[in-house]
Design an enzyme around this catalytic site. Structure first.
Site, PDB file in Angstrom:
ATOM      1  N   ALA A 162       1.081  -1.081   0.052  1.00 12.92           N
ATOM      2  CA  ALA A 162       0.057   0.052  -0.152  1.00 12.92           C
ATOM      3  C   ALA A 162       0.763   1.274  -0.009  1.00 12.92           C
ATOM      4  CB  ALA A 162      -0.983  -0.130   1.069  1.00 12.92           C
ATOM      5  N   LYS A 163       0.532   2.152  -0.698  1.00  8.66           N
ATOM      6  CA  LYS A 163       1.361   3.539  -0.880  1.00  8.66           C
ATOM      7  C   LYS A 163       0.555   4.349   0.566  1.00  8.66           C
ATOM      8  CE  LYS A 163       2.902   7.080  -3.943  1.00  8.66           C
ATOM      9  NZ  LYS A 163       4.375   6.923  -3.506  1.00  8.66           N
ATOM     10  N   ALA A 164       0.964   3.834   1.720  1.00  2.11           N
ATOM     11  CA  ALA A 164       0.225   4.767   2.690  1.00  2.11           C
ATOM     12  C   ALA A 164       1.230   5.963   3.262  1.00  2.11           C
ATOM     13  CB  ALA A 164       0.272   3.600   3.988  1.00  2.11           C
TER      14      ALA A 164
END
Ligand code: PMP
Length: 292
Positions: free
Chosen positions: A155-157
Site C-alpha cells: 500500500a502507498k500509505a
C-alpha cells in the site's frame, strides 16, 4: 513554502471541483495524527501531438484502491471516474506537464476504530521532466524499509513516508543526493521514493517483490526491457553486489529513470551513456510523450 497552489488553483474534493485556498481538513482526523492515509503520485505529460496525457492512469488509480482497501479506508470509486476527474483538474488549472497527487484520508477519529468515512482529494501542480540531467551520488542508509510483517507495504500509505523522509534527511546530511535503503534482512530494497536496477555483465538486476513498493515505473521498465530484449533478473542481493556493478539507476513516477554516479562513494565503471540504463531511459522518455 513551495508554490503548489495559488488563490485560483482548483482541486477535486469529494466529488466537487473547489478552490484549494478555500478547502479545509479536519484537525481531528486519524490520518493527520497517525499517518493513516493513502495516496498516489502520478504524472501527466504534453504528448507529441500537443494533447495532455496522464501516464499509467489506470495503474495508479487501481493501486490507490488497493492501498485504501489495505488500510480499510472507505473507498467507493471507480478508477475511470477518478481519471476523468483528474483530467478535469488538469484542464481547470491549465496544466499539461504536471504532478498529480490523489489522497484518501479519514474524517474525525482519534481512536483506533475503523473509519466509517473517508475523503478523497486530487491535487495537481506543474512539474517538468526530471529525466537524466545529473547523475546521483547515492548513500546506503542506516534505515531499513518497513518490515512487511509490520506494515501493508504494497500500500502507498502516508505513514510509511516517515521512514522515507528520515532516510533522505540522513543521506543529505552525509553529503549524498539520495538514500538507498535495505530490507529487514539487509538486502538492497529501494530508495525513499523510487525502485532501483543495476547493470552487471550485460544484464539488469532488480530486487524481487516482497519487501518493496511494487512500482508502476518498475513494471514499465520490465516491459521496456522485454520489448528491447534486455535480460532482467529479479532477486535479493547485497549492497556489495551493487558496488561491483557496471551501472545503476532509480526509477519512479517522479524520478522517472535517473542514473547513479556512485554508491557510498564508489563510482560505477561505465559511462552512463554506454549503459543499459541509458537505453531504458531513452525508451521511457519516448513512451511518456507517445500518443495512445
Ligand atoms: N518505492 C517507493 C517507496 C515509492 O514511494 C515510489 C514512488 N511511488 C516508488 C518505489 C516508485 O513507484 P512508482 O513507479 O509507482 O511511482
Amino acid at each position: 513554502m513551495a508554490n503548489y497552489y495559488n488563490e485560483n488553483t482548483i482541486i477535486y474534493l469529494d466529488g466537487q471541483f473547489v478552490k484549494a485556498a478555500e478547502s479545509k481538513i479536519d484537525l481531528y482526523s486519524q490520518s493527520l495524527h497517525y499517518g493513516f492515509a493513502v495516496f498516489e503520485g502520478i504524472r501527466s505529460y504534453r504528448t507529441t501531438n500537443g494533447s495532455t496525457q496522464i501516464f499509467k492512469a489506470k495503474e495508479h488509480y487501481d493501486r490507490l484502491k488497493h492501498s485504501a482497501d489495505s488500510l480499510r479506508l472507505p473507498y467507493n470509486y471507480q478508477s475511470e471516474e477518478l481519471i476523468e476527474a483528474t483530467y478535469e483538474v488538469l484542464k481547470q488549472n491549465n496544466l499539461q506537464n504536471a504532478y498529480i497527487r490523489p489522497l484518501v484520508y479519514g474524517a474525525a477519529n482519534m481512536s483506533f476504530n475503523l473509519n466509517t468515512e473517508a475523503h478523497l482529494t486530487i491535487q495537481a501542480w506543474e512539474m517538468g521532466a526530471f529525466l537524466g540531467d545529473k547523475l546521483l551520488r547515492i548513500g546506503t542508509s542506516t534505515f531499513q524499509r518497513p518490515n512487511p510483517k509490520g506494515f501493508k507495504i504494497t500500500a502507498k500509505a502516508s505513514g510509511h513516508y516517515v521512514n522515507s523522509i528520515l532516510a533522505s534527511y540522513e543521506a543529505k546530511d552525509r553529503g549524498y543526493d539520495e538514500a538507498l535503503l535495505t530490507d529487514m534482512n539487509g538486502y538492497v530494497a529501494e530508495g525513499p521514493g523510487a525502485n532501483m536496477f543495476f547493470e552487471k555483465d550485460g544484464q539488469l538486476l532488480t530486487p524481487s517483490l516482497g519487501n518493496i513498493l511494487p512500482g508502476i515505473t518498475r513494471a514499465t521498465v520490465l516491459d521496456i526491457c522485454k520489448d528491447m530484449g534486455i535480460a532482467v533478473e529479479e532477486k535479493f542481493f547485497t549492497k556489495e553486489e551493487v558496488y561491483a556493478a557496471d551501472a545503476a539507476f532509480f526509477c519512479g513516477t517522479a524520478a522517472e529513470v535517473i542514473g547513479w554516479e556512485s554508491l557510498d562513494g564508489i563510482a560505477f565503471k561505465k559511462d552512463w551513456n554506454d549503459t543499459l540504463g541509458k537505453k531504458v531511459q531513452d525508451a521511457y522518455k519516448a513512451l511518456i510523450v507517445a500518443n495512445k
